[in-house]
Design a protein around this motif. Sequence first.
Motif, PDB file in Angstrom:
ATOM      1  N   GLN A   1       0.806  -1.143   0.088  1.00 21.07           N
ATOM      2  CA  GLN A   1       0.244   0.027  -0.003  1.00 21.07           C
ATOM      3  C   GLN A   1       0.882   1.248  -0.068  1.00 21.07           C
ATOM      4  O   GLN A   1       1.919   1.352   0.733  1.00 21.07           O
ATOM      5  CB  GLN A   1      -0.984   0.048   1.323  1.00 21.07           C
ATOM      6  CG  GLN A   1      -2.071  -1.116   1.361  1.00 21.07           C
ATOM      7  CD  GLN A   1      -3.005  -0.852   2.369  1.00 21.07           C
ATOM      8  OE1 GLN A   1      -2.750  -0.265   3.290  1.00 21.07           O
ATOM      9  NE2 GLN A   1      -3.992  -1.821   2.511  1.00 21.07           N
ATOM     10  N   ARG A   2       0.442   2.327  -0.710  1.00 20.97           N
ATOM     11  CA  ARG A   2       1.336   3.463  -0.563  1.00 20.97           C
ATOM     12  C   ARG A   2       0.484   4.663  -0.975  1.00 20.97           C
ATOM     13  O   ARG A   2      -0.745   4.410  -1.727  1.00 20.97           O
ATOM     14  CB  ARG A   2       2.292   3.469  -1.994  1.00 20.97           C
ATOM     15  CG  ARG A   2       3.449   4.483  -1.822  1.00 20.97           C
ATOM     16  CD  ARG A   2       4.665   3.986  -2.711  1.00 20.97           C
ATOM     17  NE  ARG A   2       5.236   2.920  -2.481  1.00 20.97           N
ATOM     18  CZ  ARG A   2       6.115   2.332  -3.362  1.00 20.97           C
ATOM     19  NH1 ARG A   2       6.495   3.065  -4.347  1.00 20.97           N
ATOM     20  NH2 ARG A   2       6.663   1.089  -3.073  1.00 20.97           N
ATOM     21  N   LYS A   3       0.632   5.817  -0.604  1.00 21.80           N
ATOM     22  CA  LYS A   3      -0.288   7.130  -0.704  1.00 21.80           C
ATOM     23  C   LYS A   3       0.822   8.276  -1.180  1.00 21.80           C
ATOM     24  O   LYS A   3       1.650   8.347  -0.439  1.00 21.80           O
ATOM     25  CB  LYS A   3      -1.070   7.260   0.622  1.00 21.80           C
ATOM     26  CG  LYS A   3      -1.867   8.399   0.614  1.00 21.80           C
ATOM     27  CD  LYS A   3      -2.510   8.785   1.953  1.00 21.80           C
ATOM     28  CE  LYS A   3      -3.521  10.334   1.647  1.00 21.80           C
ATOM     29  NZ  LYS A   3      -4.018  10.333   3.027  1.00 21.80           N
ATOM     30  N   TYR A   4       0.150   8.916  -1.868  1.00 29.85           N
ATOM     31  CA  TYR A   4       0.615  10.320  -2.473  1.00 29.85           C
ATOM     32  C   TYR A   4      -0.303  11.345  -2.223  1.00 29.85           C
ATOM     33  O   TYR A   4      -1.505  11.082  -2.557  1.00 29.85           O
ATOM     34  CB  TYR A   4       1.205  10.298  -3.767  1.00 29.85           C
ATOM     35  CG  TYR A   4       2.340   9.203  -3.871  1.00 29.85           C
ATOM     36  CD1 TYR A   4       3.667   9.215  -3.641  1.00 29.85           C
ATOM     37  CD2 TYR A   4       1.709   7.887  -4.456  1.00 29.85           C
ATOM     38  CE1 TYR A   4       4.593   8.263  -3.866  1.00 29.85           C
ATOM     39  CE2 TYR A   4       2.669   6.745  -4.695  1.00 29.85           C
ATOM     40  CZ  TYR A   4       3.898   7.066  -4.576  1.00 29.85           C
ATOM     41  OH  TYR A   4       4.786   6.166  -4.719  1.00 29.85           O
ATOM     42  N   ALA A   5       0.061  12.432  -1.469  1.00 30.26           N
ATOM     43  CA  ALA A   5      -0.947  13.586  -1.346  1.00 30.26           C
ATOM     44  C   ALA A   5      -0.489  14.827  -2.153  1.00 30.26           C
ATOM     45  O   ALA A   5       0.721  15.327  -1.923  1.00 30.26           O
ATOM     46  CB  ALA A   5      -1.112  14.075   0.147  1.00 30.26           C
ATOM     47  N   LEU A   6      -1.183  15.310  -3.017  1.00 32.28           N
ATOM     48  CA  LEU A   6      -0.816  16.770  -4.005  1.00 32.28           C
ATOM     49  C   LEU A   6      -1.878  17.813  -3.382  1.00 32.28           C
ATOM     50  O   LEU A   6      -2.989  17.351  -3.133  1.00 32.28           O
ATOM     51  CB  LEU A   6      -1.175  16.158  -5.400  1.00 32.28           C
ATOM     52  CG  LEU A   6      -0.351  14.965  -5.791  1.00 32.28           C
ATOM     53  CD1 LEU A   6      -0.530  14.588  -7.313  1.00 32.28           C
ATOM     54  CD2 LEU A   6       1.290  14.981  -5.533  1.00 32.28           C
ATOM     55  N   LYS A   7      -1.274  18.899  -3.411  1.00 35.96           N
ATOM     56  CA  LYS A   7      -1.972  20.087  -3.099  1.00 35.96           C
ATOM     57  C   LYS A   7      -2.248  21.092  -4.077  1.00 35.96           C
ATOM     58  O   LYS A   7      -1.367  21.145  -4.815  1.00 35.96           O
ATOM     59  CB  LYS A   7      -1.037  20.676  -1.906  1.00 35.96           C
ATOM     60  CG  LYS A   7      -1.972  21.966  -1.335  1.00 35.96           C
ATOM     61  CD  LYS A   7      -0.897  22.522  -0.240  1.00 35.96           C
ATOM     62  CE  LYS A   7      -1.378  23.791   0.514  1.00 35.96           C
ATOM     63  NZ  LYS A   7      -0.484  24.391   1.470  1.00 35.96           N
ATOM     64  N   PHE A   8      -3.520  21.270  -4.100  1.00 38.00           N
ATOM     65  CA  PHE A   8      -4.001  22.413  -5.419  1.00 38.00           C
ATOM     66  C   PHE A   8      -4.779  23.468  -4.927  1.00 38.00           C
ATOM     67  O   PHE A   8      -5.223  23.460  -3.773  1.00 38.00           O
ATOM     68  CB  PHE A   8      -5.018  21.542  -6.457  1.00 38.00           C
ATOM     69  CG  PHE A   8      -4.259  20.702  -7.213  1.00 38.00           C
ATOM     70  CD1 PHE A   8      -3.615  20.806  -8.410  1.00 38.00           C
ATOM     71  CD2 PHE A   8      -3.920  19.122  -6.864  1.00 38.00           C
ATOM     72  CE1 PHE A   8      -3.170  19.734  -9.335  1.00 38.00           C
ATOM     73  CE2 PHE A   8      -3.538  18.025  -7.529  1.00 38.00           C
ATOM     74  CZ  PHE A   8      -3.015  18.487  -8.823  1.00 38.00           C
ATOM     75  N   HIS A   9      -4.759  24.428  -5.617  1.00 41.01           N
ATOM     76  CA  HIS A   9      -5.645  25.686  -5.383  1.00 41.01           C
ATOM     77  C   HIS A   9      -6.665  26.000  -6.343  1.00 41.01           C
ATOM     78  O   HIS A   9      -6.362  25.919  -7.357  1.00 41.01           O
ATOM     79  CB  HIS A   9      -4.437  26.876  -5.331  1.00 41.01           C
ATOM     80  CG  HIS A   9      -5.069  28.133  -5.109  1.00 41.01           C
ATOM     81  ND1 HIS A   9      -5.674  28.796  -4.011  1.00 41.01           N
ATOM     82  CD2 HIS A   9      -5.605  29.444  -5.983  1.00 41.01           C
ATOM     83  CE1 HIS A   9      -6.193  29.987  -4.000  1.00 41.01           C
ATOM     84  NE2 HIS A   9      -6.158  30.216  -5.210  1.00 41.01           N
ATOM     85  N   ALA A  10      -7.818  26.093  -5.764  1.00 46.14           N
ATOM     86  CA  ALA A  10      -8.981  26.353  -6.600  1.00 46.14           C
ATOM     87  C   ALA A  10      -8.830  28.045  -7.116  1.00 46.14           C
ATOM     88  O   ALA A  10      -9.157  28.849  -6.539  1.00 46.14           O
ATOM     89  CB  ALA A  10     -10.243  26.210  -5.923  1.00 46.14           C
ATOM     90  N   LEU A  11      -8.403  27.851  -8.505  1.00 46.19           N
ATOM     91  CA  LEU A  11      -7.824  29.128  -9.200  1.00 46.19           C
ATOM     92  C   LEU A  11      -9.417  29.556  -9.921  1.00 46.19           C
ATOM     93  O   LEU A  11      -9.521  30.991  -9.780  1.00 46.19           O
ATOM     94  CB  LEU A  11      -7.064  28.915 -10.207  1.00 46.19           C
ATOM     95  CG  LEU A  11      -6.410  29.891 -11.037  1.00 46.19           C
ATOM     96  CD1 LEU A  11      -5.522  30.728  -9.812  1.00 46.19           C
ATOM     97  CD2 LEU A  11      -5.469  29.532 -12.165  1.00 46.19           C
ATOM     98  N   ASN A  12     -10.010  29.071 -10.517  1.00 46.44           N
ATOM     99  CA  ASN A  12     -11.216  29.550 -11.317  1.00 46.44           C
ATOM    100  C   ASN A  12     -12.345  28.770 -11.013  1.00 46.44           C
ATOM    101  O   ASN A  12     -12.276  27.658 -10.896  1.00 46.44           O
ATOM    102  CB  ASN A  12     -10.760  30.173 -12.868  1.00 46.44           C
ATOM    103  CG  ASN A  12     -10.414  31.376 -12.840  1.00 46.44           C
ATOM    104  OD1 ASN A  12     -11.080  32.244 -12.491  1.00 46.44           O
ATOM    105  ND2 ASN A  12      -9.272  31.405 -13.844  1.00 46.44           N
ATOM    106  N   TYR A  13     -13.545  29.472 -11.339  1.00 43.95           N
ATOM    107  CA  TYR A  13     -14.740  28.644 -11.540  1.00 43.95           C
ATOM    108  C   TYR A  13     -14.920  27.551 -12.656  1.00 43.95           C
ATOM    109  O   TYR A  13     -14.401  27.752 -13.772  1.00 43.95           O
ATOM    110  CB  TYR A  13     -16.161  29.705 -11.673  1.00 43.95           C
ATOM    111  CG  TYR A  13     -16.078  30.480 -10.608  1.00 43.95           C
ATOM    112  CD1 TYR A  13     -16.106  30.413  -9.362  1.00 43.95           C
ATOM    113  CD2 TYR A  13     -15.855  31.976 -11.037  1.00 43.95           C
ATOM    114  CE1 TYR A  13     -16.423  31.198  -8.213  1.00 43.95           C
ATOM    115  CE2 TYR A  13     -15.673  32.778 -10.037  1.00 43.95           C
ATOM    116  CZ  TYR A  13     -15.958  32.591  -8.722  1.00 43.95           C
ATOM    117  OH  TYR A  13     -16.125  33.580  -7.646  1.00 43.95           O
ATOM    118  N   GLY A  14     -15.491  26.518 -12.389  1.00 43.19           N
ATOM    119  CA  GLY A  14     -15.374  25.564 -13.646  1.00 43.19           C
ATOM    120  C   GLY A  14     -15.271  23.936 -12.967  1.00 43.19           C
ATOM    121  O   GLY A  14     -15.226  23.728 -11.947  1.00 43.19           O
ATOM    122  N   LYS A  15     -15.156  23.265 -14.110  1.00 41.17           N
ATOM    123  CA  LYS A  15     -15.108  21.534 -13.867  1.00 41.17           C
ATOM    124  C   LYS A  15     -13.626  21.298 -14.085  1.00 41.17           C
ATOM    125  O   LYS A  15     -13.315  21.703 -15.380  1.00 41.17           O
ATOM    126  CB  LYS A  15     -16.169  20.690 -14.248  1.00 41.17           C
ATOM    127  CG  LYS A  15     -17.459  21.254 -13.630  1.00 41.17           C
ATOM    128  CD  LYS A  15     -18.652  20.335 -14.351  1.00 41.17           C
ATOM    129  CE  LYS A  15     -19.998  20.617 -13.626  1.00 41.17           C
ATOM    130  NZ  LYS A  15     -21.270  20.038 -13.989  1.00 41.17           N
TER     131      LYS A  15
END
Length: 443
Positions: A133-147
């Motif tokens: 088992q292995r896990k990676y966590a990535l961090k993002f910033h909600a920049l703009n409206y949309g999908k």
Amino acid sequence: MPQTDSFTYFLLVAVSRTSQPDNLGYSTDECMKNKYRFTLKLLLLIAFLFLPGKICQAASANIDITSENKTVEKGDTVIVSIYLTSEDLIGDFEGYLSYNADVLEFENSGEVAAGGEGLVKITDTGVPQGDKQRKYALKFHALNYGKTALSLTDETSVYSFDTGDNMSVSLNQLKIEVVSDKSASDNAYLKELKLNPGTLSREFAKKTASYSVTVGSDVSQLVISALPEDAKATVSITGNKDFKTGHNTVEISVEAQSGKTKTYTLDVLKEEAGEVPGNETTGQDEGENLDKTAIGKLQLKKEAENNYLTGGFYLQLLTPGEDVTVPEGYEKTSLVVDGTSITVYTNTSDLDSDFLLLYGENKSGLKGFYQLDRRENTIQRFNPVSVKEGEKLVIPKNARNIEHYQNQIVILGIAAAVLTGICSALAIGIIRMVLKNKNSEDE
């Protein structure tokens, strides 16, 4: 029956059959062929029974991309987790995670994950010990409206720690939607739309989306002043350059804080050379001669990260510092020149005024506010004492203070003159009394 006993029984039966006499109607050659076939099948059966079962099965891994929040607000932080699981020990892992860079912005930078602009590379190689088992966590910033959909590309590889072979991988796709804050304004209306040269075919109304204008053959673009009702809304303009003879379409889009958009369409009719435009001077004072080539005097030039307003002048546009006071009676707004929005200041008592303020630095290095005449496309230094706008005279607060002090000085001067006169009269009276008393003593 146990596996060993079954195999022994099978061998006994096989031996008994091969040891029977060749009196069953088969020739000696046919019997020998049957014995060879049987021996080959027997060897294959032995290999199947005694070799490990795993050799017959390819190692596989599962990748699950997930997030606690699949619907977030603009400006929020989004944590995307990538889980690797397998029944075999996992060794090296290399993958490329794709996403919509207009909606999310990658914030991580570390030893395992790096990238941006729509693609993040995950490199976890040279692992000293395998795991299941292995896990990676990535961090993002909600920049703009949309999908946006987050998924691993075909170049993704998971290797077995024991054999180093590439595992077969099954994976999923994560979908995230960035929505507006409930408190965000959805006002995407304009409160003002002005052109130079030319006049709109109808009076501007914020709910009316289509307009037209006729311009001369020498006009290749317009100076457009498009001010949003909501100061937090943004304005963008497309199609406002290189007009050809005939009809041209200019679109003015307003995006509200919530992401809601409204587009105003401007049909620009450029007349052929030699024709006289019909109504572009409507609304001007009779006898007023508007220079239709003035549009060529106001241009926006970009050098590195700086913006310069050029024409018969050269002004570097700056942002006022905290120590700079905006003249009283003016509020911050924006003006679109050459498709770029620049910061200007408009008179709060006359939002339709043709005069705007800019803050910048001229060629001589003189910083300060400058007054833009958007009808004539000229710029001059802003006079902080008084600014004439048509028949109006705007006097800033500091000018009123100066006038107050001047009045005080005049009053003090008058009072000093009166006191001087009184003192002079008293002195003359005293001198006369002294002389009179002296004459009396002499007599």
